[in-house]
Design an enzyme around this catalytic site. Structure first.
Site, mmCIF file in Angstrom:
data_model
loop_
_atom_site.group_PDB
_atom_site.id
_atom_site.type_symbol
_atom_site.label_atom_id
_atom_site.label_comp_id
_atom_site.label_asym_id
_atom_site.label_seq_id
_atom_site.Cartn_x
_atom_site.Cartn_y
_atom_site.Cartn_z
ATOM 1 N N ASP A 135 3.053 29.761 10.368
ATOM 2 C CA ASP A 135 3.401 29.146 11.638
ATOM 3 C C ASP A 135 3.537 27.637 11.471
ATOM 4 O OD1 ASP A 135 3.280 31.595 12.936
ATOM 5 O OD2 ASP A 135 1.152 31.374 13.425
ATOM 6 N N ASP B 276 -3.929 30.267 19.086
ATOM 7 C CA ASP B 276 -4.065 29.027 18.318
ATOM 8 C C ASP B 276 -3.964 27.833 19.257
ATOM 9 O OD1 ASP B 276 -1.345 28.329 18.711
ATOM 10 O OD2 ASP B 276 -0.726 29.340 16.883
ATOM 11 N N ARG C 46 -5.410 34.217 13.128
ATOM 12 C CA ARG C 46 -5.541 33.970 14.563
ATOM 13 C C ARG C 46 -6.344 35.095 15.228
ATOM 14 N NH1 ARG C 46 -0.049 33.745 17.115
ATOM 15 N NH2 ARG C 46 0.750 34.687 15.199
ATOM 16 N N TYR D 230 -7.075 31.649 2.694
ATOM 17 C CA TYR D 230 -6.829 30.634 3.708
ATOM 18 C C TYR D 230 -8.085 29.803 3.951
ATOM 19 C CZ TYR D 230 -2.813 33.550 5.103
ATOM 20 O OH TYR D 230 -1.646 34.283 5.130
#
Length: 309
Positions: A49, A91, A188, A77
Site C-alpha cells: 500500500d 490503517d 492490517r 514485516y
C-alpha cells in the site's frame, strides 16, 4: 530487424530488489524502475500500500514469468500498530471509526500474550479495503462505494511475531512488532485483531517489508537510482536450487520446453536452474526453472534467450 533485436537486447532479463518509499503505489515504483532500466516489460512480487515502504522484488523482460516462484514466498514485516484507534481501512489513512484512551496499566506482558495468540496457522479475515475480488469486483471499490463487503476468512501462517517496542503517543499505545508470515497475510488485519484482543481497538500506523523469501532490504535500491548492475544473482532468489549446465542437443530440447533426463545428483525434489554452458553471466545463460519428477527434469518456467523474438 537489427533495431528491434538491439532494443530487445537492452531488455535483459533479471531480478531486482526495490525499496519502495512511503507515499507512492507499488505500480508507480515499478514504473520508475522501468524508466531507469529503459525496459518495457516488468512485474513485481506483490503490492505494498502507499502507506507502506520496503521490499519489492521486480522481474524484468522475459523473467517476469518467473515471479510465480517469488509471489508465494514468506514475508517479514516491521509494523507499528496504534492501539486506541479504529479506522475503516484498518490503517492510519482511513476514516476514524472510534478511539479511546489506552489504560496505563496495559503493558508489555499483556501485549506479548496477545501477540502469542496469533502464532501458527490461523483463520484471518481480510480487510474490506483490499484488492480481493467479490463477484469480479475489487473489494476496495465496493467499500468505497458504500456497499457492504463480505469476505471469507482464509488460513494464513504466522511463523514468528516479536515485540520490538512499546511507545506511548498521547492517549494511544504504539506497538512495534516484527512479523514473519506466509504470503497472503494481511498485517492490517493482524493490527485490527490485536486491538480487539486487547480491548482497545487498533489500526496499522506504519509498515515496512523487510524480506521476501531469501531476498532482503540489504540488496534493495531506491527505484529512482536503479541501474542494470543492481541485478540480483540467481542465488539470491533461488538460494537452495542446484544448477544444471547443458549444451548441444540437450540445450535445444530445453529451449523448446522438453523434459530432460535428471542426473542422480539432482534427484531430491528441489527446483533446478537449468543453464546453458558458457562463460557469460548466469542471467544470460538461464534456460528456465525445472522440477524433479522421478528420473525427469520437467520445465516449470522456461525463458527465451536474450534477443529472441
Amino acid at each position: 530487424m537489427i533495431k528491434t533485436l538491439a532494443k530487445q537486447a537492452m531488455e535483459a532479463g533479471g531480478f531486482y530488489a526495490l525499496d519502495k518509499p512511503v507515499g507512492i503505489t507499488s505500480q508507480r515504483a515499478l514504473t520508475i524502475a522501468k524508466r531507469q532500466l529503459k525496459i518495457k516489460k516488468a512485474g513485481h512480487s506483490g503490492t505494498l500500500d502507499p502507506l507502506a515502504s520496503g521490499l519489492l522484488v521486480v522481474a524484468v523482460g522475459s523473467w517476469s514469468r518467473l515471479l510465480a516462484f517469488v509471489l508465494g514466498a514468506d514475508k517479514v514485516y516491521r509494523a507499528t500498530v496504534r492501539c486506541g484507534l479504529r479506522t475503516d481501512t484498518l490503517d492510519i489513512t482511513g476514516a476514524v471509526e472510534g478511539f479511546q484512551a489506552v489504560p496505563s496499566a496495559l503493558g508489555a506482558e499483556a501485549v506479548q500474550a496477545g501477540l502469542a495468540s496469533f502464532l501458527g496457522t490461523i483463520d484471518q479475515l481480510p480487510p474490506a479495503y483490499s484488492a480481493l475480488k467479490v463477484n469480479g469486483v475489487r473489494a476496495y471499490a465496493l467499500a468505497r462505494a458504500g456497499e457492504e463487503v463480505t469476505l471469507a476468512q482464509r488460513a494464513v501462517t504466522v511463523y514468528a511475531i516479536d515485540l520490538l517496542d512499546l511507545v506511548r503517543s498521547g492517549p494511544f499505545l504504539d506497538v512495534v512488532i516484527r512479523v514473519h508470515c506466509s504470503s497472503g497475510t494481511y498485517i492490517r488485519s493482524l493490527a485490527r485483531d490485536l486491538g480487539e484482543l486487547l480491548g482497545t481497538g487498533a489500526t496499522l500506523h506504519a509498515l515496512r517489508r523487510e524480506s521476501i523469501g531469501s531476498v532482503t532490504l540489504a540488496s534493495a535500491k531506491d527505484p529512482a537510482s536503479l541501474v542494470s548492475d543492481d541485478r540480483l544473482p540467481l542465488s539470491a532468489v533461488f538460494p537452495d536450487a542446484p544448477s544444471y549446465a547443458i549444451e548441444g542437443e540437450l540445450l535445444t530440447q530445453a529451449r523448446n520446453g522438453h523434459a530432460l533426463a535428471c542426473p542422480r545428483a539432482l534427484g531430491d525434489g528441489k527446483e533446478v536452474l537449468v543453464l546453458a554452458q558458457g562463460d557469460e553471466p548466469e542471467y544470460q545463460r538461464l534456460v528456465g526453472v525445472y522440477g524433479v519428477q522421478g528420473d525427469k527434469l520437467v520445465p516449470l518456467r522456461v525463458v527465451p534467450p536474450e534477443g529472441a523474438r
